[in-house]
Write an enzyme that holds these catalytic residues in place. Structure first.
Site, PDB file in Angstrom:
ATOM      1  N   TRP A   1       0.828  -1.213   0.000  1.00  7.54           N
ATOM      2  CA  TRP A   1       0.000   0.000   0.000  1.00  7.54           C
ATOM      3  C   TRP A   1       0.859   1.258   0.000  1.00  7.54           C
ATOM      4  CZ3 TRP A   1      -1.414   3.329   4.542  1.00  7.54           C
ATOM      5  CH2 TRP A   1      -0.553   3.140   5.628  1.00  7.54           C
ATOM      6  N   ASP A   2       2.149   1.084   0.243  1.00  7.88           N
ATOM      7  CA  ASP A   2       3.103   2.190   0.226  1.00  7.88           C
ATOM      8  C   ASP A   2       2.964   2.996  -1.071  1.00  7.88           C
ATOM      9  OD1 ASP A   2       3.884   0.104   1.939  1.00  7.88           O
ATOM     10  OD2 ASP A   2       5.987   0.681   1.890  1.00  7.88           O
TER      11      ASP A   2
ATOM     12  N   GLU B   1       1.098  -1.701  13.122  1.00  9.31           N
ATOM     13  CA  GLU B   1       1.161  -3.167  13.204  1.00  9.31           C
ATOM     14  C   GLU B   1       1.547  -3.654  14.608  1.00  9.31           C
ATOM     15  OE1 GLU B   1       3.803  -4.074   9.979  1.00  9.31           O
ATOM     16  OE2 GLU B   1       2.193  -4.061   8.494  1.00  9.31           O
TER      17      GLU B   1
ATOM     18  N   LYS C   1       3.629   1.952  16.180  1.00 13.28           N
ATOM     19  CA  LYS C   1       4.719   1.783  15.212  1.00 13.28           C
ATOM     20  C   LYS C   1       4.755   2.936  14.216  1.00 13.28           C
ATOM     21  CE  LYS C   1       6.347  -1.548  11.761  1.00 13.28           C
ATOM     22  NZ  LYS C   1       5.965  -2.650  10.877  1.00 13.28           N
ATOM     23  N   GLN C   2       3.585   3.321  13.714  1.00  9.89           N
ATOM     24  CA  GLN C   2       3.537   4.348  12.671  1.00  9.89           C
ATOM     25  C   GLN C   2       2.167   5.010  12.711  1.00  9.89           C
ATOM     26  OE1 GLN C   2       3.651   0.751  10.082  1.00  9.89           O
ATOM     27  NE2 GLN C   2       2.979   2.184   8.500  1.00  9.89           N
TER      28      GLN C   2
HETATM   29  C1  BGC Z   1       4.959  -1.201   7.544  1.00  3.23           C
HETATM   30  C2  BGC Z   1       3.896  -1.284   6.476  1.00  3.23           C
HETATM   31  C3  BGC Z   1       4.568  -1.204   5.124  1.00  3.23           C
HETATM   32  C4  BGC Z   1       5.683  -2.247   4.987  1.00  3.23           C
HETATM   33  C5  BGC Z   1       6.474  -2.075   3.703  1.00  3.23           C
HETATM   34  C6  BGC Z   1       5.987  -2.296   7.340  1.00  3.23           C
HETATM   35  O1  BGC Z   1       6.990  -2.201   8.292  1.00  3.23           O
HETATM   36  O2  BGC Z   1       4.383  -1.338   8.821  1.00  3.23           O
HETATM   37  O3  BGC Z   1       2.975  -0.230   6.620  1.00  3.23           O
HETATM   38  O4  BGC Z   1       3.623  -1.401   4.128  1.00  3.23           O
HETATM   39  O5  BGC Z   1       6.579  -2.123   6.050  1.00  3.23           O
HETATM   40  O6  BGC Z   1       7.074  -0.822   3.653  1.00  3.23           O
END
Ligand code: BGC
Length: 771
Positions: free
Chosen positions: A362-363, A493, A605-606
């Site tokens: 989804w990035d 996550e 985390k984000q």
């Molecule tokens: C992130 C995801 C991301 C993936 C690839 C993961 O660490 O939590 O949001 O899509 O990395 O960049």
């Protein structure tokens, strides 16, 4: 954090060889051109720490899934971009001694990636056995102008002796992916051939039981040898062993003479040529570029880069580290995806490493599309949307595997060809917010370009599929008298299997709203087209639309009345609410804590709630965004590279300039300074687009409102000024922001009216304004 890369405005410079960081430097100094990518490995043999990496876009292998406990619905394989034939290799023997920088004394060394030109250069003097000193000077590039090829100039000068030098330029297909699940080789040899100073190797991916096509890659090379810049007679002894071809040349070199090897490499894949034509095409390609020669190829390559920089450069006055950081990000984005081919996408590591398999996340939609929308032709971002449109059937199949029906589409978390590759249940089945980002990107594209042909012709089908999924994924809670969404993982996550993740609920409802709006518009603008889509998708206008409206009006969004913040998920406040300052010394928590402890903690985390406030800021008051930012940011550990940029943009919006800058620095030099201790795996390509956004959307406040470009710029205290180039609906702008004024130059023949703060500005074609 590492600090061995010299700060420079245009170059990434390693002065003195840092053998212990070699894999990091190899990632940083990767070259690519959208079709092929090559890590910054040495040309000659190197027995020290190194991750060889050569990748060909669109060529992958379905590596059988490896999990501890199988769950129904898991994908059978993980599609991995393949580490392909090594085309840069040139083995060197001086007398009887193999040149290997790990085995000799390095007197001087510099490795420089020139980002303006897209050229990697290395100059070293080394001492061999018995004090024999030699100078090495290599230069190479993956051509931006001829994107299936690359060229190398490799020069050697014995400084205090004369001897025979044996040069073996080769192609080596004995390459394995380090991340192979079962430690297998993924390649079979199909053909090999040598000629005078030439070699060809065709490899094919191994058979697989999943019906994934077998890819072939034909790699070809040609080389030429000169002494003191002049043609010299030599014999090339052919070598052919398993998956390997080479030509060996012995030349007597006197002290002070310069021996030059020019090597031309080509990688053609069966995704672009019929298999039976690969060899012939490869030979013709090699012959053409060898005929052109290194200097001419280099010239056209540099010209292609100059044209790119003309569209997307950002300059920063007063801070070289920041300048280097942003160019580094723009450079790698530019060489990862060129938008030429709608079958390709952007892996989180691009072509700089194996992690994440080079697959699509989804990035792309959430982070990369805005960068390409502003800095490349419109078709580049559109091709990224078309990629998902072409995979719609697979997304529907993917949802069917999980029990959804009637055209509901769930796009994969990770994919190469539309099939899901992720195999952790809490992500594969639950991190479904990704579906929303795919819908959001359609909106983002349409809003920025003003072009509604994509949403009307193709995008609406994607929106209908995604909306149908949301409708089925949500359920009515009698208890709440509202719709709820259970068992999901949000962008954060560090929480799994939660109920009513605010972000996921929000983006789901937003998708339903947006789809309804597009249907309504098409109804009045082009009902014939709408009818075709209705028939194609078997859409029931009344009942489906009614049910979506009901969800939109009755969805549950967890909220805390006391603090007046949206709750990341139901029950979030049962956690012990701490801040990252309370766990100083324990971060990164993903390396120091058990997973169980992470899940129970409040640490994020984000961006999660904040991701939603960033996407949908127009639907919230600034005060509200600020309140939520101040609640969540102190709990955020930013252990995803995608995190700091969203925070930088929001912080800039709500006036927290120091925080915005702190977040910017984290994202801009993440790889250059190896913040997360993982640059050796490859670069964080997708978050690089976030770095760009931090400046353009963050400090410069770029938005689009009612079809108009809006800027709201300020200069961070740490800089004197900055400038950036963006395109908007056919116009090209160079925006320069200093502490006292903003000047905007229209570099195109199309006039434009923009909003600068609240001021409407008309900028004539090729005109400029200063405020
Ligand atoms: C992130 C995801 C991301 C993936 C690839 C993961 O660490 O939590 O949001 O899509 O990395 O960049």
């Amino acid at each position: 954090m590492k600090n061995y890369i010299t700060h420079d405005e245009w170059c990434i410079v390693e002065n003195g060889f840092h053998a212990e960081y070699n894999e990091i430097t190899e990632s940083l100094m990767s070259l690519g051109n959208g079709r092929m990518g090559q890590r910054g490995n040495f040309e000659e043999h190197y027995s020290g720490k190194s991750l060889p990496g050569n990748y060909v876009a669109g060529v992958y292998f379905p590596d059988k899934t490896r999990v501890g406990w199988w769950k129904n619905g898991y994908p059978n394989y993980f599609a991995k971009v393949l580490n392909a034939c090594n085309w840069i290799g040139i083995d060197i023997k001086i007398g009887e001694e193999v040149l290997d920088l790990n085995m000799c004394e390095i007197e001087t060394f510099s490795r420089v990636l020139n980002m303006k030109e897209g050229v990697l250069e290395r100059i070293a003097t080394v001492k061999l056995a018995e004090g024999r000193r030699i100078k090495i000077h290599s230069k190479r590039f993956c051509s931006m102008a001829d994107d299936e090829s690359g060229a190398i100039s490799y020069k050697l000068t014995p400084l205090n002796f004369s001897d025979n030098v044996t040069i073996t330029p080769y192609l080596d297909g004995n390459i394995r992916n380090r991340d192979s699940n079962y430690d297998e080789s993924f390649w079979n040899e199909v053909h090999k051939e040598t000629g005078f100073s030439q070699g060809y190797l065709i490899l094919e991916t191994k058979q697989n039981p999943y019906g994934v096509e077998l890819f072939q890659v034909a790699t070809g090379m040609s080389f030429d040898i000169k002494l003191n810049g002049l043609k010299t007679e030599y014999q090339s002894l052919p070598v052919k062993i398993d998956k390997y071809v080479a030509g060996t040349v012995k030349v007597e070199v006197k002290e002070g003479q310069e021996l030059s090897v020019y090597k031309y490499g080509v990688n053609l894949s069966s995704t672009n040529y019929p298999k039976e034509k690969l060899l012939e095409e490869c030979k013709a390609y090699v012959a053409r570029i060898a005929e052109e020669g290194f200097d001419r190829l280099l010239e056209t390559h540099i010209q292609a880069w100059a044209e790119k920089w003309e569209r997307n450069d950002i300059t920063i006055e007063g801070n070289i580290a920041a300048q280097q950081g942003i160019r580094f990000n723009i450079f790698h984005l530019g060489q990862t995806y060129t938008g030429e081919d709608e079958r390709l996408n952007i892996g989180p590591k691009g072509f700089t490493g194996e992690k994440y398999g080079g697959s699509t996340y989804w990035d792309t939609e959430a982070y990369c599309i805005p960068f390409y929308l502003s800095t490349a032709e419109q078709k580049v971002a559109r091709n990224l949307l078309v990629y998902r449109y072409k995979q719609l059937d697979k997304a529907i199949e993917n949802a069917e595997k999980l029990g959804f029906t009637d055209g509901a589409a769930l796009y994969p978390m990770v994919t190469m060809n539309g099939e899901e590759c992720h195999n952790e249940w809490e992500i594969t089945f639950e991190e479904i917010h990704r579906n929303g980002a795919i819908a959001y990107a359609i909106y983002d594209y349409t809003r920025y370009t003003g072009d509604d042909s994509y949403v009307n012709d193709e995008g609406l089908e994607v929106l209908i599929g995604i909306s149908r999924f949301w409708k089925q994924r949500i359920n009515w809670s009698k208890e709440k008298g509202q719709y709820v969404m259970l068992g999901v993982t949000g962008p954060n996550e560090y929480e799994n299997n939660v109920n009513n993740n605010w972000y996921t609920n929000y983006i789901a409802c937003w998708t339903l709203r947006y789809t309804l709006e597009i249907i309504g518009k098409l109804w009045t603008q082009d009902s014939r087209k709408l009818n075709e889509i209705i028939i194609r998708t078997n859409f029931s206008l009344n009942s489906e639309m009614e049910s979506w409206k009901h969800i939109v009006e009755n969805m549950h969004f967890p909220y805390d009345e006391k603090r007046k913040v949206y709750l990341q998920q139901q029950g979030f406040l049962d956690k012990e609410i701490l801040t990252v300052d309370d766990i100083a010394g324990e971060r990164p928590i993903n390396q120091n804590w058990s997973w169980d402890r992470i899940l129970r903690s409040c640490f994020i985390k984000q961006a999660d709630v904040l991701q939603g406030l960033y996407f949908f800021e127009d639907e919230f008051q600034t005060e509200e965004i600020k309140r939520n930012f101040e609640f969540y940011e102190p709990m955020t550990v930013h252990e995803s590279s995608l995190s700091p940029c969203v925070h930088a943009i929001l912080a800039a919006k709500i006036g927290l300039k120091d925080k915005a800058y702190e977040m910017y620095v984290r994202t801009a030099r993440l790889d250059l300074d190896d913040y997360n201790n993982d640059t050796e795996d490859g670069l964080h390509i997708t978050s690089m687009a976030g770095t760009w956004m931090s400046i353009v959307k963050g400090f410069a406040g770029q938005r689009v409102k009612d079809g108009m470009l809006v800027l709201n710029p300020y200069v961070p205290e740490q800089w004197n000024s900055y400038s950036f180039r963006i395109g908007f609906q056919g116009a090209g702008l160079l925006v320069s922001v200093s502490k006292t004024d903003v000047s905007i130059q229209n570099t195109s023949g199309k006039s434009l009216t923009i909003l600068l703060g609240n001021q409407r500005l008309f900028i004539d074609a090729f005109g400029s304004v200063r405020v």
